[in-house]
Design a protein around this motif. Sequence first.
Motif, PDB file in Angstrom:
ATOM      1  N   ALA A 123      22.978  69.162  30.129  1.00 14.57           N
ATOM      2  CA  ALA A 123      23.986  69.201  29.068  1.00 14.57           C
ATOM      3  C   ALA A 123      25.051  70.244  29.370  1.00 14.57           C
ATOM      4  N   ARG A 124      24.630  71.388  29.838  1.00 13.42           N
ATOM      5  CA  ARG A 124      25.591  72.449  30.136  1.00 13.42           C
ATOM      6  C   ARG A 124      26.475  72.066  31.319  1.00 13.42           C
ATOM      7  N   ALA A 125      25.896  71.348  32.269  1.00 13.25           N
ATOM      8  CA  ALA A 125      26.696  70.906  33.419  1.00 13.25           C
ATOM      9  C   ALA A 125      27.790  69.941  32.993  1.00 13.25           C
ATOM     10  N   GLN A 126      27.519  69.223  31.903  1.00  4.14           N
ATOM     11  CA  GLN A 126      28.506  68.276  31.383  1.00  4.14           C
ATOM     12  C   GLN A 126      29.391  68.888  30.306  1.00  4.14           C
ATOM     13  N   GLY A 127      29.227  70.217  30.086  1.00  2.08           N
ATOM     14  CA  GLY A 127      30.048  70.915  29.107  1.00  2.08           C
ATOM     15  C   GLY A 127      29.611  70.698  27.673  1.00  2.08           C
ATOM     16  N   GLU A 128      28.396  70.201  27.467  1.00  2.00           N
ATOM     17  CA  GLU A 128      27.881  69.984  26.129  1.00  2.00           C
ATOM     18  C   GLU A 128      27.041  71.182  25.690  1.00  2.00           C
ATOM     19  N   PRO A 129      26.997  71.451  24.378  1.00  2.00           N
ATOM     20  CA  PRO A 129      26.214  72.600  23.911  1.00  2.00           C
ATOM     21  C   PRO A 129      24.717  72.363  24.052  1.00  2.00           C
ATOM     22  N   ALA A 130      24.005  73.415  24.391  1.00  4.78           N
ATOM     23  CA  ALA A 130      22.545  73.352  24.510  1.00  4.78           C
ATOM     24  C   ALA A 130      21.985  74.723  24.164  1.00  4.78           C
ATOM     25  N   GLY A 131      20.945  74.737  23.368  1.00  4.81           N
ATOM     26  CA  GLY A 131      20.350  76.002  22.952  1.00  4.81           C
ATOM     27  C   GLY A 131      19.319  76.506  23.945  1.00  4.81           C
ATOM     28  N   ASP A 132      18.926  77.761  23.745  1.00  2.00           N
ATOM     29  CA  ASP A 132      17.916  78.362  24.610  1.00  2.00           C
ATOM     30  C   ASP A 132      16.508  77.928  24.241  1.00  2.00           C
ATOM     31  N   CYS A 133      16.306  77.478  22.991  1.00  2.00           N
ATOM     32  CA  CYS A 133      14.965  77.069  22.574  1.00  2.00           C
ATOM     33  C   CYS A 133      14.593  75.747  23.243  1.00  2.00           C
ATOM     34  N   VAL A 134      13.453  75.750  23.929  1.00  3.66           N
ATOM     35  CA  VAL A 134      12.996  74.539  24.609  1.00  3.66           C
ATOM     36  C   VAL A 134      11.936  73.809  23.784  1.00  3.66           C
ATOM     37  N   ASP A 135      11.738  74.251  22.559  1.00  2.00           N
ATOM     38  CA  ASP A 135      10.809  73.599  21.637  1.00  2.00           C
ATOM     39  C   ASP A 135       9.400  73.517  22.218  1.00  2.00           C
ATOM     40  N   CYS A 136       8.977  74.628  22.847  1.00  4.10           N
ATOM     41  CA  CYS A 136       7.643  74.651  23.449  1.00  4.10           C
ATOM     42  C   CYS A 136       6.551  74.848  22.408  1.00  4.10           C
ATOM     43  N   GLY A 137       6.919  75.347  21.235  1.00  3.89           N
ATOM     44  CA  GLY A 137       5.954  75.559  20.167  1.00  3.89           C
ATOM     45  C   GLY A 137       5.093  76.789  20.338  1.00  3.89           C
ATOM     46  N   ALA A 138       5.401  77.645  21.326  1.00  2.00           N
ATOM     47  CA  ALA A 138       4.581  78.840  21.547  1.00  2.00           C
ATOM     48  C   ALA A 138       4.615  79.773  20.342  1.00  2.00           C
ATOM     49  N   CYS A 139       5.784  79.896  19.702  1.00  2.00           N
ATOM     50  CA  CYS A 139       5.916  80.787  18.556  1.00  2.00           C
ATOM     51  C   CYS A 139       5.051  80.320  17.394  1.00  2.00           C
ATOM     52  N   VAL A 140       4.918  79.019  17.239  1.00  2.00           N
ATOM     53  CA  VAL A 140       4.111  78.461  16.158  1.00  2.00           C
ATOM     54  C   VAL A 140       2.626  78.579  16.491  1.00  2.00           C
ATOM     55  N   ARG A 178      21.779  80.765  18.656  1.00  2.00           N
ATOM     56  CA  ARG A 178      21.553  80.799  20.104  1.00  2.00           C
ATOM     57  C   ARG A 178      20.559  79.733  20.553  1.00  2.00           C
ATOM     58  N   GLY A 179      19.621  79.388  19.705  1.00  2.00           N
ATOM     59  CA  GLY A 179      18.554  78.487  20.105  1.00  2.00           C
ATOM     60  C   GLY A 179      18.848  77.010  19.926  1.00  2.00           C
ATOM     61  N   GLU A 180      19.776  76.654  19.035  1.00  2.00           N
ATOM     62  CA  GLU A 180      20.049  75.240  18.759  1.00  2.00           C
ATOM     63  C   GLU A 180      21.179  74.712  19.657  1.00  2.00           C
ATOM     64  N   ARG A 181      21.219  73.431  20.054  1.00  2.00           N
ATOM     65  CA  ARG A 181      20.183  72.454  19.805  1.00  2.00           C
ATOM     66  C   ARG A 181      19.021  72.672  20.749  1.00  2.00           C
ATOM     67  N   ARG A 182      17.830  72.286  20.287  1.00  2.00           N
ATOM     68  CA  ARG A 182      16.643  72.459  21.108  1.00  2.00           C
ATOM     69  C   ARG A 182      16.475  71.283  22.066  1.00  2.00           C
ATOM     70  N   MET A 183      16.144  71.643  23.286  1.00  2.00           N
ATOM     71  CA  MET A 183      15.866  70.607  24.286  1.00  2.00           C
ATOM     72  C   MET A 183      15.167  71.254  25.469  1.00  2.00           C
ATOM     73  N   SER A 184      14.597  70.441  26.334  1.00  2.00           N
ATOM     74  CA  SER A 184      13.882  70.971  27.493  1.00  2.00           C
ATOM     75  C   SER A 184      14.841  71.699  28.424  1.00  2.00           C
ATOM     76  N   ALA A 185      14.283  72.533  29.295  1.00  2.00           N
ATOM     77  CA  ALA A 185      15.111  73.285  30.228  1.00  2.00           C
ATOM     78  C   ALA A 185      15.923  72.358  31.127  1.00  2.00           C
ATOM     79  N   LYS A 186      15.316  71.246  31.550  1.00  2.00           N
ATOM     80  CA  LYS A 186      16.016  70.294  32.417  1.00  2.00           C
ATOM     81  C   LYS A 186      17.184  69.646  31.682  1.00  2.00           C
ATOM     82  N   LYS A 187      16.942  69.193  30.440  1.00  2.00           N
ATOM     83  CA  LYS A 187      18.003  68.569  29.658  1.00  2.00           C
ATOM     84  C   LYS A 187      19.093  69.574  29.309  1.00  2.00           C
ATOM     85  N   ALA A 188      18.703  70.821  29.060  1.00  2.00           N
ATOM     86  CA  ALA A 188      19.692  71.848  28.743  1.00  2.00           C
ATOM     87  C   ALA A 188      20.610  72.097  29.936  1.00  2.00           C
ATOM     88  N   ALA A 189      20.030  72.093  31.148  1.00  2.00           N
ATOM     89  CA  ALA A 189      20.845  72.293  32.340  1.00  2.00           C
ATOM     90  C   ALA A 189      21.816  71.136  32.531  1.00  2.00           C
TER      91      ALA A 189
END
Length: 499
Positions: A285-302, A272-283
């Motif tokens: 990518a999805r608008a262009q029909g490309e896959p985008a994960g939910d992980c925005v690589d914010c590093g909060a979990c780390v 679900r999380g891959e590929r990682r990218m920012s929320a803006k880039k994910a939006a």
Amino acid sequence: MAITIEIDHARTRRMAQGEGQSQGKTQVRSPVRSSGSSRSPRQAGGPVVPQGVKGPIRRLKWLILVLTLGVYYVTPFIRWNRGPNAPDQAVLLDFAHGKLYLGPAEIWPQDLYLITAAMLLATFILVLVNALAGRLWCGFACPQTVWTDLFLLVERLVEGDRRQRLKNIGAPLTTKRVAQIATKHALWMLIALGTGGTLIFYFTDAPDLVRDVVHGEMSATALTWMLVFAGTTYGLAGFAREQVCTFMCPWPRLQGAIWDPEAFTVNYRDYRGERRMSAKKAAEARAQGEPAGDCVDCGACVAVCPIGIDIRQGPNFACINCGLCVDACDGVMAKLDRPRGLIDYESWRNIERGRVGEPRVSRLVRPKTIGLALACLALAGIIAVSFVTTTTAVLSVQHDRDPMAVRLSDGSVRNAYTVKLLNKSSAVQSFRLAIGGVDAALAIVGHAQASVIEVEPDGSETLRVTLTMQEPADADVTFEALDASGHVVLSARDRFVNR
């Protein structure tokens, strides 16, 4: 298919998309983003500096911290009336008299099997918890975790949040900085002294020791041990921290050996999380029909991890299953209006099922967990029955070995024995000694045959006993201790020999 659990968490690695299958092995790792950098709470060669986090799991950990510390600090002051001549502290390890008091139970060295059984039960429970949810004990109730959380709380209150504490590392000393360091370590030392002092309370009467401390009359032995325990707490919780959980504690290695893919441990849903990218880039990518994960690589979990690992790289033997990364990730997902659970308590089998689009299956109840639960219940039942049926006195008999039998001039045969009566209660107990199973004359050296034998509280009485048989024959003999009403309360069997 073999499963490899990552064990090196001291540095962060990049792994290309799809890496994980090589030489016939399936690596238990999540595909890592193709861009971006990991934000590790561990600075190069420095300590782990975790960020504070808010959420339901963190609140649960605070609750458990308060409960466990409350139990630890309060228990020595709980009283238990055991009658005269007995200590009234509910939990007391009395080295002077060789006894352990646990509420109504008094455990003597002869009852060591009960302590062994209790330790075995604790091991079974730990393995059962591991089969259900991995290192749950380590993440929530382990003393190292509890005191480390407490020390970290003090550090945050005095020095500020993670960003400020990172700036402080290696920064020039100022008056403010010196005051912060002094305040932090002073509070740490107070907590450590309270911890060490409380541990001493479990070995002596707590109110009396407090009185001695207040009046400056504390013994050198008690003071030494208090400082030893205080220094241990100060060093492990203040400095060693995650090193204890990773390298000093043997449980991570055992955990790796008994790792269960059906256990609900902290895992990252990489599908679900891959590929990682920012929320803006994910939006975009999805608008262009490309896959985008939910992980925005914010590093909060780390950043919030108290061990300094990246759970997105897959199962790691150092993970203590505390779930703080779950709170951190859920908070980010909520801000982005995305569903929670990108990092969650989930079985590895369900992660694999999710990758191929299969529905998740909860298998907490399975033959392994049922068997372990039954074993725990059976062992707990045995311990409970043993406590209930434990007597307050013990009768033991030892036959003389050299010689085992003496033939008298009249043709009769005499055997000699050492009989020991142990009184485990806090009151005087009286017994009369008798025998059964043989027709023999009983004689107690120094006592009349029918005299009453009194045994002092927490004491014992050793008797020299002879049995003389006119018509000697090899036979079993039963020694019996009778109470005042003539009932048999204790018995022990030995052998009468005719040679």
